[in-house]
Structure formats: C-alpha cells, structure tokens
Write a protein that holds these residues in place. Structure first.
Motif: not given
Length: 558
Positions: A36-58
C-alpha cells in the motif's frame, strides 16, 4: 508476471477500480501495508482510530457512492474489531469487502499469537467468506469476492489471507471485471401480469418502499409507479429518499415511530405494494393485525425475504428497478381521488409536532434541513436522535440517509460520516448522534481531523440513554436502571482536545448561531446540543400492538 501475494492484493484492488481503503495495520498484514505504501499514489489508505471505525467508514463510503467499500485489519483482535461493522453491513445489505491477514498456514489452528478463526466467526454475518491458503488462488478469490458483494442483494464478503501467502509468489495477469447484471433470472412474466391485475382491481392501494429500492437506485421508477397507480407512499427507515419527503404523495415513515397517517392508512388500504422491504418487527407491530384489510404484493430481489415475516398474496422476485421498469408500461393511468384525499386529510389531522418553546432535537434537525436546503448527507448513530432525523429531515434522494437500520449499531455514524465525506468530496456531511452513541466511537473525531474532513458532529446531549429511558418511562415504571450517564463530560473541550472545533447550544438561538458557524468551517465541528432528558420520540406503537394503535403525547395526556 510473478508477484507476491501482497502485490496481487493491490493489483486486484486496482482491477476493481478501488481508490480508497480504510484500515489499521498490524504484524500479520505488514506485507500488504508495505505494498500500500508503494502504491499510495493509486490507492488512498485512511487510517482510522479503531478497526470498527474502518468497517463503518467502508460501509458509509459504499452506501453513499454505490461502490464496494473496502476495509483491512490484521489478525486476532484486529480482525474481531471488524465484526460489528461487518454485521452492520450484512443486516443492511451493503456491498463491502473486508480483507484480514492471519498467522502463517503452519500456525493456523494452534492458538498462535493473535490467531483467530475470523472466517468461522463471520460465517453468519457475511454473504460469503474465504480463507486463502494457496497464493495461486488469491487473485481468483478476490475477484469472486467483489462479484459476490455486488451481485443480487449486496452484502459483505471477508477474505482472510495467512501472512506467508502474502509473501509467496504466483503468476498474475490483469483481468477486466465483467459488468454486474441486474438479477432477473427468476423474474416471470406471469408474476408481472398477476401484479397488474391486482393493482387494477384495487380501490385503495398503498405503496410501501424499503431499503431494496435505495440499493437498486430505483427512485425514478418508484415515482413514476406512484403517479400512474395514483397511490400514497410511505417508507421504512432504510427506504428514505426513494420517494422524496417533500412529495405530495408522501405520508411519512411506517411502523413503531412512523406517522399516524401512514400507520392508519396501511391499516385501512386494500392493497399494500411492498417494494424492497423485508417487513421487520419494527414495521409490523402485531403481525396478526398488520394490514389485515389488504392483499399484499411483495417485490424483492431476495426470495428468502418473500413470505418470511408476512405472507404475500402475490410476489415478484427480481431487482426492484428492473421489476418496476417492466410493470409500469403494462399499467394504465389510474384515478384514486377519494383515497388520496382521505390520506391527505389524515396527514393534516395528525402532523408531527414537538415543543416549540425551547431547544429540542426536532428543532435542530429542521434547522439543519433549512441550512443545507435538504441536500446534505446525513449519517446517524442509533437511538432517539435517529428516529427524530428520519421524521424531520425530508430526504430528497436515495442514499442521502446513512444509518444502521437492521443491527441498530450505536457508534456507527461517525465512522460512516468519514467514509461518506471521503467518497463525496465537497459535500457537507452531518452525523447526528446521541451522547451515549457518540461516546462509543468518538475517537474517530481524530480521523476526521487528520484528513481535514468537513464533518459536522451534532451531539444530541440529554445526559441519558434516551431511547432506553423512554421505554423505562413508558413500560418499566420509571425505573431508570443504568441509563443516566451523569458523566460530567465537556464535549466542547473534548472536541477541541482532538483538534476539532467545539461549540455548545442550550437554546434555539445558540444552536442557530453554532450551525451558521459550522456551515462556514471546512474542518470537523462538534455542536453539543443540550436538550431535556425526558424528550420522547412520538408517535409510538407499543410492542406487540397494532400499528393502528399509534399514539403520541397528546393521546397520553388524554
């Protein structure tokens, strides 16, 4: 060309035109995060504060854009922290792909450090799930997961990948995803013709719209259908916006906190046309008395939902948009003038109302509606504020209300608001929360601040768990067992400490000023909206009673 499993994950996401993922890294998923780091120009990664927040954000991203939402987590607790978000998406038919990584294949089943059988755990709450132990099968599995998530009735799919598989190599070749076709394989012409005959015979038809119509993006067809049938329209919480809340046929939500007009109308109609709804318990009240004067025509993409909670007199199994597109041309313009006038009279006789002399949640929601011209994305947590939002914000289009309907997940809304804001840059997003719900995942304010998202967090602050307190007040002799928060939390200072702008309102004038300020700020804003602890959501149908017995505060005083 030969790629590692981690590289194949990234390439398959790019195949599916994924541009954003939400997640939280950890040891087992490090190979994927390195790519993901190497492809950050193609895919944006949103670091949430908790994995539950990541699921709800998706989830929020998927509902607001119509795309598949993608979240990622590491093994063990990282994976289990996704579970509530996956279950929320499952209950509301949200297309999501959750990617977790596990311990290496030789360590599986040995109670290894941070090992958990996430595929086994999520079997009841996913449309399908996979554990990929062979790197040669990784690309086909990811492609299949996205197809399953999007096809027919959408839903979440989980892919669990052991760490050694992400490091192993296999041949990879780009594959263009096939277009997803609407489900019509069980759509029969005789079912359409039978429906036409029922509709033509009806004198008092009622159209009842659910979340399936939102998912199908069938709002235009629903409006045309309502016009040609000349029928009133009500909806579920999940069906909001399919028929506009400002439309002249619209009578409001149906069910426990639906309008009296809708509840009385459905109780007296002779044909209930249910479009993309599963007849949940919050809609039915007492199923034995629900719409007992009516024949029921049910249209749904999932045959499992037909005849599950209510026995239909006729059904059409297929995608809502496709079904209505075939049904409308077979109908002639109808005239149900007397029935429509009767329903308009009920709407005038039983309007929604609330105290106007002080700050209340309905007032705040109506002011948000005016300030945004009814055009904002609205996410909610779960509770009284959720019902008030459904009642008082007049949604214009499908996908505008983003809320946890089936699972009723407190802590859902802020993560969903973040996903919605990421997927719809430039659009104003409000999350309407109770103070109890807000406290569950308030750490995601940090995520909104870090990503400079113009999310407005409205905390309806009554110092109690309002929905449960309302039930304790009405049905449990006012024994307020563990529903008084009494926490002395200063939400304004809390917001400021996390980098957001904090404002407080205790009067209508203060709320208006805070809302005006929030509309002009392009960073996260929290408005602590203080209301009375005993404000209630009305109308209401008591559990187990007929929806025709809907009552409000006026009835209680009487």
């Amino acid at each position: 060309m030969k790629l590692t499993g981690a590289q194949i994950v990234i390439e398959c996401l790019l195949e599916q035109k994924v541009d954003t993922v939400f997640g939280y890294p950890g040891g087992a998923i490090l190979n994927v995060y390195d790519e993901l780091y190497k492809n950050s120009d193609k895919i944006r990664h949103i670091l949430t504060s908790h994995e539950q927040g990541a699921a709800h954000a998706a989830d929020g991203y998927a509902r607001s854009t119509g795309k598949v939402g993608v979240c990622m987590a590491t093994s063990g607790p990282g994976a289990t922290n996704l579970v509530t978000g996956i279950a929320t998406a499952y209950m509301d038919s949200v297309p999501m792909v959750a990617i977790t990584c596990n311990v290496t294949v030789p360590l599986l089943g040995k109670d290894s450090f941070q090992e958990v059988d996430i595929a086994g755990i999520t079997t009841p709450i996913t449309k399908h799930n996979f554990i990929v132990k062979d790197v040669e099968k990784l690309a086909p599995t990811i492609r299949r997961a996205f197809k399953i998530a999007k096809t027919g009735r959408p839903g979440p799919v989980l892919i669990d990948i052991p760490k050694d598989v992400t490091g192993a190599q296999a041949e990879y070749e780009f594959v263009e995803p096939a277009p997803i076709k609407r489900k019509i394989d069980k759509l029969r012409e005789e079912d359409i013709d039978r429906a036409v005959a029922m509709i033509e015979k009806s004198k008092k038809p009622y159209i009842f719209v659910g979340g399936g119509a939102v998912i199908s993006r069938a709002s235009e067809e629903v409006r045309k259908f309502a016009d040609i049938v000349d029928a009133p329209v009500c909806d579920t919480l999940m069906g909001k916006g399919t028929y506009p809340g400002t439309g002249d046929r619209y009578t409001g939500m149906l069910g426990m906190h639906g309008t009296k007009a809708s509840n009385l109308g459905v109780s007296s109609c002779d044909l209930l046309i249910a479009i993309g709804t599963r007849f949940s318990d919050r809609i039915l009240g007492n199923p034995k008395t629900f719409a007992k004067q009516a024949k029921v025509l049910q249209i749904d993409v999932d045959p499992v939902e037909i005849n599950k909670n209510i026995i239909a007199d006729a059904e059409i199994d297929g995608d809502v948009k496709e079904v209505l597109s075939r049904l409308i041309p077979k109908l002639s313009q109808m005239d149900h003038h007397e029935w429509m006038e009767h329903m308009r009279d009920l709407c005038e006789k039983y309007p929604l109302h609330y105290p106007h002399g002080r700050l209340t949640a309905p007032y705040a929601i109506q002011q948000i509606y005016k300030a945004t011209d009814g055009d904002a994305f609205i996410t909610t947590e779960v509770g009284q504020h959720q019902m008030w939002t459904a009642q008082y914000y007049l949604f214009k289009r499908p996908g505008q209300l983003i809320t946890s309907g089936g699972l009723g997940t407190m802590g859902y809304g802020l993560g969903a608001a973040i996903g919605t804001a990421i997927g719809n840059p430039g659009r104003k997003v409000f999350n309407i929360a109770g103070d109890g719900s807000f406290r569950m995942n308030m750490n995601e304010i940090v995520t909104a601040v870090r990503n400079k998202l113009p999310v407005v967090e409205i905390v309806i602050d009554n110092g109690v768990l309002g929905n449960v307190r309302q039930w304790q007040n009405l049905f449990y002799g006012k024994r307020y067992s563990n529903t008084v928060l009494d926490s002395c939390v200063d939400y304004v200072k809390l917001a400021e400490a996390m980098g957001a702008k904090g404002l407080r309102a205790t009067t209508k004038e203060e709320f208006d000023a805070a809302l005006k300020a929030a509309m002009d700020i392009d960073t996260p804003v929290l408005i602590d909206t203080v209301i009375d602890k005993d404000d209630k959501v009305f109308p209401m149908v008591s559990p187990g009673t007929s929806i025709s017995e809907s009552y409000d505060d006026t009835d209680m005083k009487g």
